[in-house]
Design an enzyme around this catalytic site. Structure first.
Site: not given
Ligand SMILES: N[C@@H](CCC[C@H](N)C(=O)O)C(=O)O
Length: 306
Positions: A76, A225
């Protein structure tokens, strides 16, 4: 007797996190509890539930990541910046090494307290690394499309692994106009992605700028993200759409991604916010806000107060 668990509420460009420090005592929280606390209706609400644990291989902290659906994931980006900020403040240092299940990431302090750069390591492009369910020689554009065969809505995404799996669909128009809220769940769970995937729509504006909208695996639409921004930036460069350094616009704000030529490492720089400190009663998972965090960026320190 009630057992209280303290937490911090943070965000990186609106990507929301509950952060708990389990370095002294490990709370027993299963997937149901993570889901309840991540839900804004029953808990403080977040996209990822972050647990800080004792480092295992010489780093400054170990960061465990759970999505809002309760599933544990590998990476993340935005949480890594937030945790980097916490640990650098704790150590009084300009650098912190954060261990994750897929390796060590290094965070660096930016010009202001809230600005953090993280070295996200080297991206992977092999079909087995994404992973994909079938062999593709070239992951810059794989055969996958939705909508009418002769006039698909979305097609031929690039796929990249940044510790976690990403698919990026290149679009010509505003990213808001492709119904990602409807198509996201289907694409996340498409059989080509055996471990599911984070799904992005990217509109490239010029060789140094793109806009991104992300449907996150295990969460849904988010404000930002970090790993998706890294994935889109490296995929855009691989497809000769951009240079190695890109400004990525996300609903929650902007982030700068540089895919360094010297060693293929990805550097991600952007803001973090420490919102408040709170407490969860583990006997019934009720929670309360305890304090607001006062930021004193000029002195490089931060304090909490009631
Ligand atoms: N939902 C993603 C993990 C989280 C990603 C995040 N919010 C970021 O900032 O990179 C997954 O399931 O891989």
């Amino acid at each position: 007797m009630s057992e209280q668990l303290q937490f911090l509420k943070m965000n990186g460009l609106g990507n929301e996190f509950i952060v708990i420090d389990a370095r002294k005592t490990m709370p027993q929280l299963g997937p149901d509890a993570v889901r309840a606390l991540s839900d804004h209706a029953s808990g403080p609400g977040c996209d990822q539930f972050i647990t800080l644990e004792v480092p295992q291989s010489g780093g400054d902290v170990f960061m465990r990541i759970h999505n809002a659906d309760g599933g544990e994931v590998e990476a993340c980006g935005n949480a890594t910046r937030c945790v980097g900020r916490l640990i650098m403040t704790e150590l009084g240092a300009d650098k912190a090494v954060i261990e994750t299940v897929v390796g060590k990431l290094i965070s660096y302090r930016g010009d202001a307290l809230e600005m953090v750069t993280v070295d996200m390591g080297v991206p992977k492009f092999g079909w087995q690394d994404i992973p994909l369910a079938e062999e593709f020689d070239d992951t810059r554009a794989i055969e996958l499309q939705i909508g009418p065969i002769d006039d698909p809505i979305l097609h031929t995404p690039s796929v990249v692994n940044i510790g976690n799996p990403h698919a990026i669909f290149w679009v010509q128009n505003d990213v808001e106009s492709y119904g990602l809220e409807v198509n996201g769940p289907m694409l996340e769970n498409h059989m080509i992605f055996p471990e599911r995937a984070n799904i992005s729509l990217a509109q490239v504006h010029n060789d140094g700028e793109l806009t991104l909208k992300v449907w996150e695996r295990g969460v849904g639409l988010t404000q930002a993200c970090g790993t998706a921004a890294c994935a889109a930036a490296v995929a855009a460069h691989r497809n000769r759409l951009t240079e190695r350094k890109v400004l990525v616009h996300l609903p929650g704000g902007d982030i700068v991604i540089e895919w360094r030529e010297a060693d293929d490492h990805i550097l991600m720089s952007g803001g973090t916010e420490l919102e408040y400190a709170g407490e969860i009663d583990l006997s019934d998972l009720s929670w309360q806000k305890m304090s607001l965090i006062q930021q004193k960026s000029d002195q490089g320190t931060e304090q909490s107060s009631l």
